[in-house]
Structure formats: C-alpha cells, structure tokens
Scaffold this active site. Sequence first.
Site, PDB file in Angstrom:
ATOM      1  N   GLU A 118       0.147  -0.937   5.916  1.00  0.00           N
ATOM      2  CA  GLU A 118       1.231  -0.356   6.708  1.00  0.00           C
ATOM      3  C   GLU A 118       1.026   1.133   6.891  1.00  0.00           C
ATOM      4  O   GLU A 118       1.241   1.679   7.972  1.00  0.00           O
ATOM      5  CB  GLU A 118       2.594  -0.611   6.035  1.00  0.00           C
ATOM      6  CG  GLU A 118       3.784  -0.382   6.968  1.00  0.00           C
ATOM      7  CD  GLU A 118       4.246   1.058   7.066  1.00  0.00           C
ATOM      8  OE1 GLU A 118       4.949   1.397   8.043  1.00  0.00           O
ATOM      9  OE2 GLU A 118       3.907   1.877   6.184  1.00  0.00           O
ATOM     10  N   ASP A 157       0.852  -1.202   0.000  1.00  0.00           N
ATOM     11  CA  ASP A 157       0.000   0.000   0.000  1.00  0.00           C
ATOM     12  C   ASP A 157       0.881   1.243   0.000  1.00  0.00           C
ATOM     13  O   ASP A 157       2.073   1.182   0.321  1.00  0.00           O
ATOM     14  CB  ASP A 157      -0.950   0.014   1.213  1.00  0.00           C
ATOM     15  CG  ASP A 157      -0.230   0.118   2.555  1.00  0.00           C
ATOM     16  OD1 ASP A 157       0.835  -0.509   2.717  1.00  0.00           O
ATOM     17  OD2 ASP A 157      -0.736   0.821   3.449  1.00  0.00           O
TER      18      ASP A 157
HETATM   19  N1  BES Z   1       8.767   3.170   5.267  1.00  0.00           N
HETATM   20  C1  BES Z   1       8.182   4.100   6.169  1.00  0.00           C
HETATM   21  C2  BES Z   1       8.977   4.293   7.438  1.00  0.00           C
HETATM   22  C3  BES Z   1      10.398   4.788   7.271  1.00  0.00           C
HETATM   23  C4  BES Z   1      10.776   5.626   6.253  1.00  0.00           C
HETATM   24  C5  BES Z   1      11.335   4.382   8.169  1.00  0.00           C
HETATM   25  C6  BES Z   1      12.088   6.058   6.129  1.00  0.00           C
HETATM   26  C7  BES Z   1      12.625   4.828   8.090  1.00  0.00           C
HETATM   27  C8  BES Z   1      13.005   5.655   7.049  1.00  0.00           C
HETATM   28  C9  BES Z   1       6.770   3.632   6.506  1.00  0.00           C
HETATM   29  O1  BES Z   1       6.062   3.272   5.355  1.00  0.00           O
HETATM   30  C10 BES Z   1       6.017   4.767   7.120  1.00  0.00           C
HETATM   31  O2  BES Z   1       5.803   5.742   6.443  1.00  0.00           O
HETATM   32  N2  BES Z   1       5.587   4.643   8.378  1.00  0.00           N
HETATM   33  C11 BES Z   1       4.752   5.621   8.992  1.00  0.00           C
HETATM   34  C12 BES Z   1       4.061   5.061  10.185  1.00  0.00           C
HETATM   35  C13 BES Z   1       2.704   4.457   9.907  1.00  0.00           C
HETATM   36  C14 BES Z   1       2.057   3.994  11.182  1.00  0.00           C
HETATM   37  C15 BES Z   1       1.800   5.384   9.141  1.00  0.00           C
HETATM   38  C16 BES Z   1       5.574   6.791   9.466  1.00  0.00           C
HETATM   39  O3  BES Z   1       6.756   6.638   9.802  1.00  0.00           O
HETATM   40  O4  BES Z   1       5.004   7.879   9.489  1.00  0.00           O
HETATM   41 MN    MN Z   2       7.177   2.084   4.130  1.00  0.00          MN
HETATM   42 MN    MN Z   3       5.384   5.190   4.372  1.00  0.00          MN
END
Ligand code: BES
Ligand code: MN
Ligand code: MN
Length: 456
Positions: free
Chosen positions: A152, A88
């Site tokens: 995710e 997603d």
């Molecule tokens: N892949 C990201 C997280 C990420 C990006 C970690 C770059 C380290 C470096 C992940 O898809 C993401 O965006 N996570 C969200 C949290 C989620 C609960 C919506 C975030 O970090 O905001």
């Molecule tokens: Mn991600």
């Molecule tokens: Mn992300």
Amino acid sequence: MQEIKKYVDANKQRFLDELFELLRFPSVSADPKYKDDVLKTADYVAEKLKEAGADKVEVCQTAGYPIVYAEKIIDPSKPTVLVYGHYDVQPPDPLELWKTPPFEPTIRDGKIYARGACDDKGQVYMHVKAFELMMKTNTLPCNVKFMIEGEEEVGSNNLGIFVKENKERLQADVVLISDTSMISLENPSLETGLRGLSYLEVEVTGPNRDLHSGVYGGAVANPATILAKLIASLHDENNHIQIPGFYDDVLALTQEERDALNMAPFVEEEYKEDLGVTELWGEKGYTTLERTGTRPTLEVNGIWGGYIGEGAKTVLPSKANAKISMRLVPNQQSDKITKLFTEHFEKIAPKYVKVKVTPHHGGEPVVTPTDSVAYRAAQKAIADSFGKDPIPTRGGGSIPIVALFEKELGIKTVLMGFGLDSDNLHSPNEKYDIANFYKGIETIPLFHKYFAELSK
Ligand code: BES
Ligand code: MN
Ligand code: MN
C-alpha cells in the site's frame, strides 16, 4: 455489547502482545533491504488469521509482495464484508528523531509507539482480533473475507492486478477499511472521502558537470536556483495552483456540504500549537478542513541538488531534483493531472536548463456514500461503542485502491478508521492509543452485527 466487552477484557494483554509481535517486523515495502522481513510479516498475518478461525488462508504471491487472503463463509445467502488493510509500513527515517526505536514497540502515556502502530498494523490487527472474538463467541453474523496487502505504501500496483484477476473470489457487499483517522475518542467520526494522488519527480539539468561556483558562477544558470523559481511559480499569491486546467474537473461543494464539513470540531489554536507553527497557510477562500479534505493541493516532498554534506563546498551543481505530489479531489483524474503538470513544467522551463518529469504512482479520489446500509451500520456501531453518533468528515490522505474496488468489483467502501491525525503517520514517533485499539476491537463486531441486520 456486554459479551464483547467481556471477551476483550479477558484477552487484553494477549491482544497487545500479539500486536507488538507484528510491530517488531520491519516491513518497509519501499526499501529492498527489508525484503525478508516483509515476507515474514505476511506469514505472521496469515498464521494469526488461521488461528482466529479463518478458512482458505492463503499468502498469494504477486510480482511484488504477497497479499494475505482469508475468508469465513458461514452462509452464502448472508451478506459478505471484505476487510482490506496493509501490513507494510513507511520507512522509519530519520531514525535519530525517534525517542524509542521504531521496531521496538514501547508504551508511553497509554500510547503504543512504533512504525505501523496506527498505519496500518494496529488497525489491521483490530480486525483480526474482532474476527477471533466473533468466532470464539459464536456471533459472526455474516461472511467475512480478508485481503491484507504489503504494497500500500508504494502504490498497490500488484494489488490492482490481483483484484482484476480475482473478481469472483473477492465478491462482497461492502469493503470495510480501518486505515484512516477519527477526530478523537470524544468526537468519533467517519471519513467519507479520500483524496487521489499524482506523484512525480522533476530533474533540472544545467551544465554537463558540477562546476567551481567561483570560476563559472555568473556565467551559467544554476539548476538549483532555477528549480526553486519553477517550484515557487506553481502557487500564486492566493496559494492557488498555477497549472492551466488543474482545477477544471474539481467538483465544487454545495454551501450545505461546506457548512456540514465545517461543523466538525476544530480548534485552530490547538492545531497550530500541536504542529509548532504560528500561522496556517493554504488556498484563499477555504477553511482548513476544506483545504485538507475537499481541495486539491501541490506539495514538494523532497528537494535536493549540489553539496549537502558537512561544511561548505563551493559548487555550481549540474542537476537539481524534487519529488512533487498533488492531492486530488473528485472529479480530477490522476493521469490527466500528471500530464497537465508535465506539459506546464516543460513549458515554463527557461532555455538555459533542461527539465525532465518522471511520473511515479497515482490514485483516484473517492467519496464514499453516507446513505448506504453499510454506512448506517458503521454509524450505529460507533454510536453504541462510543455513546455518540459519528461526525462525517473528509480525509486528506489517499488509499488509491478504494477507487479501484469500486471500478473493478463494483463495491463501495466504508472507512471506519480509529487513528488520529496527530498519530505521526509516516513521521518519527508514530503512535496509536491503546484505548483506540481496544475500542476498534469492540466496534468492529457491532459493525458486522448491524450490517447483517440492516441488510435483511
Ligand atoms: N493510511 C494512509 C492514508 C490515510 C491516512 C488516509 C490518514 C486518511 C487519513 C495510507 O497508508 C497512506 O499513507 N497512503 C499514501 C498513498 C500511497 C499511494 C503512498 C498517502 O496518502 O500518502
Ligand atoms: Mn495506511
Ligand atoms: Mn501510510
């Protein structure tokens, strides 16, 4: 290594074409209008895993979007790698800021521009193609399981349930994730931690309806003004967060740990230039790398209220709202922080407004081990394919499910990401370097090889 390069070289164009096909699905999990597309994306991922040689490929239904599961067990006595990723993506808005449409992948300057190019379709697809490579060249050295989810970006709630219900099937020796950043192709790195998250929404209500700002202005509190004041009070002059107890569980890093983190190449001038700011901002007493990787933060993600349309409307709004997130570090706990925020916000609200705090999703912070067999395997794989040892770093983003893998399955994670922080994740013009995509496909089989060898 030669054999790997040869296979990648011979299949370069096809790998890219297939990734483009994946990127054309607008699999936005947050917006129900994309439901059919999200479902089709899951099917596409499943089909590609099947074609690559996986067994037991299954699109597992959940209360939300499905989880694509697949595996190849070559020998139960060999170690098992569980590959996790997500198909997603975040909403593409604001659309007008994209140079080319978000779901029509386009190459410019050696980079693929599309929503999901880096986060996380491009990185997931490296694993699918690396797996195909190992199958076709008869070099798969260990068992592999794939778990690719579709929620995710909205908090992985149903994956949490799936993990609890499928502990047996998900048994593995390590979780391997490519969904983080590295410093650059010249300075490869491995993230060794992720921040947790507490996300909530606040609503400030004043009068029972929108009022004429001339007739009533001066007589009743304006919720937008009050919300701005309340939010402003959450940081002090040193940009320290002013919620009682907020820092109580924060683990301080040792001076050695801080020194090691600050060794990573970081050019402040370039960083500022890339972001178009003249000064950086953050908690006093910490470097930028420490602030983003090892310290908790509080951010307003959105704020609204009153009239925001064309022209002017003289109105004293009845309500004002904001979406607020806090990034957490070990040993802060998401639920506890949400509670502390709520209590504080309710307490500081003046009598002339009502406030309501509604929690959204959360996630726990993690630090991944750097002394494990799996971490050493990742180090060696990167050293081989990049010609340089990776630098350990701490990532500022969150992947809430990582802490759950540890808690529910007892499995630690290796974060072997190939994106760049400047890839515009969640932003317009998200991109992924084609070079990073191919480097990933070359590095992943080496990880499996070293993981199998070092596990003996
Ligand atoms: N892949 C990201 C997280 C990420 C990006 C970690 C770059 C380290 C470096 C992940 O898809 C993401 O965006 N996570 C969200 C949290 C989620 C609960 C919506 C975030 O970090 O905001
Ligand atoms: Mn991600
Ligand atoms: Mn992300």
